[in-house]
Write a protein that holds these residues in place. Sequence first.
Motif, PDB file in Angstrom:
ATOM      1  N   GLY A  45       3.983   4.004  -3.371  1.00 45.26           N
ATOM      2  CA  GLY A  45       4.372   3.549  -2.051  1.00 45.26           C
ATOM      3  C   GLY A  45       5.874   3.640  -1.887  1.00 45.26           C
ATOM      4  O   GLY A  45       6.625   3.781  -2.856  1.00 45.26           O
ATOM      5  N   GLU A  46       6.298   3.549  -0.648  1.00 48.52           N
ATOM      6  CA  GLU A  46       7.728   3.605  -0.341  1.00 48.52           C
ATOM      7  C   GLU A  46       8.464   2.423  -0.981  1.00 48.52           C
ATOM      8  O   GLU A  46       9.575   2.571  -1.468  1.00 48.52           O
ATOM      9  CB  GLU A  46       7.891   3.587   1.181  1.00 48.52           C
ATOM     10  N   SER A  47       7.833   1.253  -0.991  1.00 45.11           N
ATOM     11  CA  SER A  47       8.376   0.069  -1.660  1.00 45.11           C
ATOM     12  C   SER A  47       7.579  -0.119  -2.939  1.00 45.11           C
ATOM     13  O   SER A  47       6.362  -0.273  -2.893  1.00 45.11           O
ATOM     14  CB  SER A  47       8.223  -1.169  -0.775  1.00 45.11           C
ATOM     15  N   ARG A  48       8.259  -0.089  -4.043  1.00 47.06           N
ATOM     16  CA  ARG A  48       7.549  -0.167  -5.315  1.00 47.06           C
ATOM     17  C   ARG A  48       8.494  -0.687  -6.386  1.00 47.06           C
ATOM     18  O   ARG A  48       9.701  -0.738  -6.212  1.00 47.06           O
ATOM     19  CB  ARG A  48       7.046   1.201  -5.731  1.00 47.06           C
ATOM     20  N   PRO A  62      -4.491   0.877  -6.187  1.00 47.31           N
ATOM     21  CA  PRO A  62      -5.633   1.453  -5.476  1.00 47.31           C
ATOM     22  C   PRO A  62      -5.224   2.112  -4.156  1.00 47.31           C
ATOM     23  O   PRO A  62      -5.769   3.140  -3.783  1.00 47.31           O
ATOM     24  CB  PRO A  62      -6.552   0.255  -5.243  1.00 47.31           C
ATOM     25  N   ARG A  63      -4.254   1.527  -3.472  1.00 46.02           N
ATOM     26  CA  ARG A  63      -3.813   2.091  -2.190  1.00 46.02           C
ATOM     27  C   ARG A  63      -3.223   3.482  -2.387  1.00 46.02           C
ATOM     28  O   ARG A  63      -3.513   4.418  -1.646  1.00 46.02           O
ATOM     29  CB  ARG A  63      -2.800   1.158  -1.526  1.00 46.02           C
ATOM     30  N   ALA A  64      -2.377   3.650  -3.413  1.00 44.08           N
ATOM     31  CA  ALA A  64      -1.789   4.962  -3.700  1.00 44.08           C
ATOM     32  C   ALA A  64      -2.874   5.942  -4.148  1.00 44.08           C
ATOM     33  O   ALA A  64      -2.861   7.113  -3.760  1.00 44.08           O
ATOM     34  CB  ALA A  64      -0.710   4.844  -4.768  1.00 44.08           C
ATOM     35  N   GLU A 119       0.809   2.644   6.287  1.00 46.06           N
ATOM     36  CA  GLU A 119       0.702   3.892   7.037  1.00 46.06           C
ATOM     37  C   GLU A 119       1.025   5.074   6.139  1.00 46.06           C
ATOM     38  O   GLU A 119       1.619   4.914   5.068  1.00 46.06           O
ATOM     39  CB  GLU A 119       1.681   3.873   8.221  1.00 46.06           C
ATOM     40  N   SER A 120       0.672   6.221   6.607  1.00 50.32           N
ATOM     41  CA  SER A 120       0.995   7.466   5.908  1.00 50.32           C
ATOM     42  C   SER A 120       2.507   7.645   5.866  1.00 50.32           C
ATOM     43  O   SER A 120       3.223   7.121   6.722  1.00 50.32           O
ATOM     44  CB  SER A 120       0.385   8.652   6.645  1.00 50.32           C
ATOM     45  N   PRO A 121       2.992   8.427   4.915  1.00 44.19           N
ATOM     46  CA  PRO A 121       4.425   8.733   4.922  1.00 44.19           C
ATOM     47  C   PRO A 121       4.767   9.532   6.180  1.00 44.19           C
ATOM     48  O   PRO A 121       3.880  10.124   6.803  1.00 44.19           O
ATOM     49  CB  PRO A 121       4.628   9.554   3.659  1.00 44.19           C
ATOM     50  N   LYS A 122       6.021   9.544   6.535  1.00 44.33           N
ATOM     51  CA  LYS A 122       6.434  10.283   7.726  1.00 44.33           C
ATOM     52  C   LYS A 122       6.209  11.777   7.570  1.00 44.33           C
ATOM     53  O   LYS A 122       6.053  12.497   8.536  1.00 44.33           O
ATOM     54  CB  LYS A 122       7.891   9.979   8.049  1.00 44.33           C
ATOM     55  N   TYR A 161       2.334   6.404   0.793  1.00 45.64           N
ATOM     56  CA  TYR A 161       2.082   5.435   1.865  1.00 45.64           C
ATOM     57  C   TYR A 161       3.336   4.592   2.086  1.00 45.64           C
ATOM     58  O   TYR A 161       4.198   4.498   1.220  1.00 45.64           O
ATOM     59  CB  TYR A 161       0.867   4.546   1.571  1.00 45.64           C
ATOM     60  N   ARG A 162       3.421   4.030   3.279  1.00 39.48           N
ATOM     61  CA  ARG A 162       4.549   3.162   3.650  1.00 39.48           C
ATOM     62  C   ARG A 162       4.030   1.785   4.022  1.00 39.48           C
ATOM     63  O   ARG A 162       2.974   1.657   4.630  1.00 39.48           O
ATOM     64  CB  ARG A 162       5.297   3.715   4.869  1.00 39.48           C
ATOM     65  N   SER A 163       4.801   0.757   3.687  1.00 41.49           N
ATOM     66  CA  SER A 163       4.499  -0.613   4.098  1.00 41.49           C
ATOM     67  C   SER A 163       5.230  -0.880   5.404  1.00 41.49           C
ATOM     68  O   SER A 163       6.421  -0.595   5.519  1.00 41.49           O
ATOM     69  CB  SER A 163       4.989  -1.612   3.048  1.00 41.49           C
TER      70      SER A 163
END
Length: 185
Positions: free
Chosen positions: A138-141, A63-65, A37-40, A162-164
């Motif tokens: 991403g938030e988790s990286r 690619p997602r980022a 999802e998008s970041p908050k 983006y967030r997982s």
Amino acid sequence: MVETVVLTASAGSFSGLAAALSNSPVVVEEHPLVSFESPKNWSELDAALMNASKLGAVAVTSPRAARALSDRLRVLGIEWNDSAPTIWAGGPGTAAELRDLTSRVKVPESQAGRGSAETLARAILEAGVGGPVLFACGESRRDELPGILQESGIHVHDVVCYRSVLASRFEAGSALARGTMVVVA
């Protein structure tokens, strides 16, 4: 008895696997246990992109980022022109998500024994980029890229694009209970 294969990877992962299994005597069910999802809040990325001329480079390792960065530039109406910094991509898939925005995308050659983030950080250093470097992530990286650059004195501004989101225990249990074979990713 027909075997049921449950694929738990996020949508788009293992592309072609479900189709490849369609020729075998199994039922394939896709039940992703992670989504993205998008970041908050977009304000930090938006501010960095609107001040891109102050950056030495932009680093993107997935690619997602890259897709999130590309989408955000379109939303903001920002064109990545010659005055914008070079975007360094961790691989060809990441670069492909950015190519329609700019020709200013560099992909370092992979190096044996190094992961893509380390290879990317070393290429940025070898190119003499002084910083600061925007790390769209991403938030988790993993933190190899910013760690290597910061150890060399380059300021890295990491910005979540983006967030997982993990499925609940109930959703995971339900998905796992449906299959006789489970592909977990």
